[in-house]
Design an enzyme around this catalytic site. Sequence first.
Site, PDB file in Angstrom:
ATOM      1  N   LYS A   1       4.179   4.462 -11.973  1.00 52.30           N
ATOM      2  CA  LYS A   1       4.142   3.098 -11.448  1.00 52.30           C
ATOM      3  C   LYS A   1       4.206   2.085 -12.587  1.00 52.30           C
ATOM      4  CE  LYS A   1       3.272   4.383  -7.150  1.00 52.30           C
ATOM      5  NZ  LYS A   1       4.278   4.295  -6.092  1.00 52.30           N
TER       6      LYS A   1
ATOM      7  N   ASP B   1       2.566  10.900   6.926  1.00 44.44           N
ATOM      8  CA  ASP B   1       2.096   9.713   7.643  1.00 44.44           C
ATOM      9  C   ASP B   1       2.910   9.477   8.914  1.00 44.44           C
ATOM     10  OD1 ASP B   1       0.192   7.748   7.778  1.00 44.44           O
ATOM     11  OD2 ASP B   1       1.273   6.321   6.531  1.00 44.44           O
TER      12      ASP B   1
END
Length: 528
Positions: A122, A299
Amino acid sequence: MTTDETGLESSAGRKQVAAKVVCPREQVAASLIAAVGLDGAVRRSCASRTLETALLLVLLRERGTHPVQVRELCAYLAGGPAQATGFDTALVQAVLHGRRLDGDVVGDELLAGFDHFSIARKRLLFDVHLAVVGAVPFDPSMLRPVRTRGGRGDNSVTWIEMIMLSVRVLVADGLGRAGEVTDLERERLLELLGASRAPVWENYTAAHLLALLAVQRFAPSHRLVETGVEGVLACRNPDGGVPPMSNLDVFNTGPAGLALARAGADRALLHRMCDYLIGRQMPDGGWSFGEDMRHSDVDASSYAVACLAAVDPVRHREALGRAGGYFRDIVGPDGGFPTYVKGDPSEVGMTAGAVSALAWDGAGHGDLLEGAARWLLDAQHRDGTFERSWSLSEANTIWRAMWALHSMPDPIRTALKGRIADASAASHRFLARAQNADGGWGYQPCDLSDTSSTCYSLLALTAMGRSPQDDTVVAAGLAHLLSRQGPDGAFTALPDQVAPRPLLFDAPVFTDTWVLLAQTACDSGQAR
């Protein structure tokens, strides 16, 4: 009559609040039903975001094309997003005014407190985004290989491989070292970019734009750049900006169908939504968040399964059986579930979602459920919270964990009765302390109340068996939620979803979904 500390009359007042739920619930349900298409999909776009809009602006300027769209992109960025961060501001200042960033907005703000196995990647990715738009210079350190905390490489899924190849090309070019990128690396980037079945690569706009910017460096006339640009332009919103996901329809439909099923919506409508979901089930038994994708995720799969099981587990038994195989294949050795790839670290939101999805068949999945329940219990923090994962709100994973733990089949609940009770009590104490004076909840304690966090908190409390009739915390929370409904019956919410973590993105249709789930749970006393 006595009045409790929330300002509600202790008994009659709570009953009156519960009675008021029906009309707002029907309004929200009607709004959500209106979002369902003839094919059963909930087709609602994400709101525009600064990052993707700035990247497209840079690309079009480099190509010297689409002057009208360039002006529209500039106008969107000049208007400023509603919830701008320092990272957003740095992007806008760079692309509109050529200003360099003074300070480390990534380390000091964006990733401050971010605790995740992907943090090294990130950090690199956000630094490169800033360099591409001219907010910071390219740095040789950006060419160093990145490893995750668990020791896994950064190409474990296709989009990560494409992102990292794009980063390598862009950084090498920015440093004047383009010759260090091999022909095989360039060919692989083109191969990955050309493999997309969707107009925007895997419906992931930022990854798509990063790849287009990279190919622009070594093959600006390649057909993939032109078709890729057209794909992104086609998914722009009316405000001129670019959404972070070009298609979120599968993920939208799962929780919306679950909410409508719990609210007692028309069976034909629910069957249409379920048929859409079954038609989008992947070969591995899971679901992706959007259409025409190659990668499933836990998810999206969890919400799709929860919807199918809530509507009719007998009618959907075959699809549910395939989904069970997907979850069984991806579960980790610790009993938890990752988001995308078997072997990645387990996450609370994903593990809780998988449990909630599998609970419809407790007998068939008892081993998975017990292992996941123990993992969730071990993952709870002392203060009753869990890792936040894919949400900024502390209450999101509390809700999902409580939903999961209280969905366990009786043998597991009996075996873990004491631990589940202790976990529930700890989360209840946290939510009671975190509740604001207005009755709502914010992302974290002391943050202003927002609609989504209030919904998650109410869902967590009702999952524990609490109701407005017997719990002043729930009663005050429900009163606050109802107060947020506008004169037209609509609810608005701050953005809460994050991708790539921890960047916020806004999918407005989720507001109706979470509100309907919370209102239905409070009204009916459902345990979820």
